[in-house]
Design an enzyme around this catalytic site. Structure first.
Site, PDB file in Angstrom:
ATOM      1  N   LYS A 181       0.854  -1.188   0.000  1.00 48.84           N
ATOM      2  CA  LYS A 181       0.000   0.000   0.000  1.00 48.84           C
ATOM      3  C   LYS A 181       0.888   1.236   0.000  1.00 48.84           C
ATOM      4  CE  LYS A 181      -1.712   2.783   2.902  1.00 48.84           C
ATOM      5  NZ  LYS A 181      -1.755   4.067   2.122  1.00 48.84           N
ATOM      6  N   GLU A 257      11.252   1.868   9.526  1.00 49.99           N
ATOM      7  CA  GLU A 257      12.180   2.977   9.310  1.00 49.99           C
ATOM      8  C   GLU A 257      11.356   4.233   9.491  1.00 49.99           C
ATOM      9  OE1 GLU A 257      13.716   6.087   8.223  1.00 49.99           O
ATOM     10  OE2 GLU A 257      13.322   5.394   6.174  1.00 49.99           O
ATOM     11  N   CYS A 291      13.786  11.528   5.165  1.00 44.56           N
ATOM     12  CA  CYS A 291      14.002  11.221   6.580  1.00 44.56           C
ATOM     13  C   CYS A 291      15.440  11.447   7.013  1.00 44.56           C
ATOM     14  CB  CYS A 291      13.584   9.777   6.861  1.00 44.56           C
ATOM     15  SG  CYS A 291      14.444   8.556   5.830  1.00 44.56           S
ATOM     16  N   GLU A 384      10.453  16.698  14.692  1.00 44.70           N
ATOM     17  CA  GLU A 384      10.720  16.583  13.263  1.00 44.70           C
ATOM     18  C   GLU A 384       9.749  17.463  12.481  1.00 44.70           C
ATOM     19  OE1 GLU A 384      11.476  13.061  10.002  1.00 44.70           O
ATOM     20  OE2 GLU A 384       9.765  12.849  11.361  1.00 44.70           O
TER      21      GLU A 384
END
Length: 480
Positions: A181, A257, A291, A384
């Site tokens: 997905k 991750e 990231c 973040e």
């Protein structure tokens, strides 16, 4: 620009079943297509098809046959290279050069490298002697690896094809069937990949693709499905926590991750021009939507002023950058720009929305931004942002640099800039991160471990580390 036509791919057939939602260009906000939302029934059909494939034709393939399929898939992507680039650019708005030199070539490389790794992978055998046994008193212990079964792959919107294939390739190489997905924001290259896989002739159900949203939708239906044997996910840490709760109900193995708040350490002996150029790249590539991007920059005090002045000047001069992926994400990033000022930051570059005077003014752009003057406790320094912003702060000595770098709930990547080789080898192992680059950034070897610590993830991907996750070792002991 032709309208995108994403579709599910289930049990060897394409379908657009489900309520459609709009796909918008982040460049100008226009609708460029529609995406079908997979229902619980469609997800269930995909999982059942994957199970049948593992228990049927796909499960009977040899490693040589699977590696041949992977090479065929790589060739298929390469043959449609321009289509993949165009679809990636349309979905993400990233510069074409970035898609053409990184995203699509890496996707091709993922399939070829895992074909090579899986085919050439050795297993261990141990002759065993046990005194007192009847007969020879000897045995042979050897290890074989079997696939986990049905693997759910959930991939993000920032590097859609690269990160999808980074998981699909080793999962297939190990003999698993996949239900993938992609992000609802970037469905197009995943659909093209399904077309390539279909043309490569994999048995029906070996690879399945479902589109849709995450919470209370296709993503949650998939990660909570009792027929899924493992989950591989790249994305935000909060989403990873939600997936882990779903996985816990069935004790499903996970490979995560997740996010990062990555530091760069610039020591006084660094090549200043190289450090500025490297930090500019590590902070603003893909408009900070990677990231691995640097959001915290710590500079040794004797070169702090010169570094900050040069970095800010270079940031102000950036022109060829892409938009945020969506209006929602743009608004999130802008909220951090405002928060930084509220927390007391000095804005050295950027801090707002650019004006182009053309169709891009309807898109989701923000300015590359450099700020300074915040304490380590500021939210802008700790949370973040996932946008083109970095905070620059001074440090005095090596120990303080390491302490500042490690003072974060995240631990994905870090960069060290120094010409002192001894310092590089001292500092790098002390940083709490899965990846530390010295005098470079995002220089990757696909055989090496990739992943983070703390809130940045669980497990490692890359090379044999991925093949280990996607397979289960079985010891066989034969009495001689």
């Amino acid at each position: 620009m032709a309208a995108m036509k994403p579709a599910h791919y289930v049990n060897g057939a394409f379908t657009a079943a489900g309520t459609a939602f709009p796909l918008r260009s982040p460049v100008d906000g226009r609708e460029i297509g529609t995406v079908p939302e997979a229902s619980r029934e469609t997800v269930d059909e995909a999982v059942r098809a994957a199970r049948a494939a593992v228990e049927g034709p796909w499960g009977r393939t040899s490693v040589e046959e699977r590696c041949a399929y992977l090479r065929r898939i790589a060739d298929g992507i390469e043959a449609r290279f321009d289509e993949f680039v165009a679809a990636e650019v349309a979905d993400t708005g990233k510069p074409r050069d970035l898609a053409a030199t990184v995203d699509i070539p890496r996707a091709i490389g993922n399939f070829r490298s895992y074909a090579d790794l899986a085919y050439g992978r050795p297993e261990r055998a141990y002759p065993t002697t046990v005194p007192g046994w009847s007969g020879s008193g000897r045995a042979l212990n050897y290890t074989v690896r079997r696939p986990l079964g049905v693997v759910a792959v959930i991939s993000p919107w920032n590097l859609p094809l690269l990160l999808l294939t980074w998981k699909v390739a080793p999962a297939l190489a190990a003999g698993n069937a996949v239900v993938a997905k992609p992000s609802e924001e970037t469905p197009s290259t995943a659909t093209l990949l399904a077309e390539v896989i279909d043309a490569a002739g994999l048995p029906a159900g070996a690879f399945n693709l479902v589109h849709g949203h995450g919470a209370n939708a296709a993503g949650e239906h998939l990660t909570a499905h009792p027929g899924v044997d493992a989950i591989a996910f790249t994305g935000a840490s909060a989403t990873g926590s939600a997936i882990m709760r779903n996985a816990a109900a069935h004790v499903t193995p996970v490979s995560f991750e997740l996010g990062g708040k990555n530091p760069a350490l610039v020591f006084e002996d660094a090549d200043l021009e190289e450090a500025v150029e490297g930090t500019l790249r590590s902070s603003f590539t893909h408009s900070g939507q990677i990231c691995l991007c640097t959001e915290r920059v710590y500079v040794q005090r004797p070169v702090y002023d010169a570094f900050v002045e040069a970095l800010a000047e270079r940031a102000r001069g950036l022109r060829d950058y892409g938009p945020m992926i969506s209006a929602e994400h743009r608004d999130k990033v802008l909220s951090y720009y405002r928060l930084a000022v509220e927390e007391g930051a000095t804005v050295l570059a950027g801090g707002g929305v650019p004006v182009f005077g053309d169709a891009r003014d309807g898109g989701y752009y923000v300015e590359p931004t450099v700020v300074a003057g915040l304490p380590q406790t500021a939210r802008t320094v700790r949370e973040e942002v996932f946008g083109p912003i970095c905070h620059v702060a001074p440090f005095d000595d090596e120990d303080e640099a390491v302490r500042l770098a490690n003072d974060s709930p995240y631990g994905l990547a870090a960069t060290v800039w120094t010409t002192d080789l001894s310092r590089a080898h001292r500092v790098a192992p002390r940083i709490e991160a899965g990846i530390v680059w010295v005098n470079c950034w995002n220089l990757r070897d696909l055989r090496t471990p990739f992943g983070g610590v703390k809130a940045s993830g669980i497990g490692r991907e890359g090379g044999e580390y991925s093949l280990d996750f996607f397979s289960e070792p079985v010891n066989v002991c034969v009495k001689i």
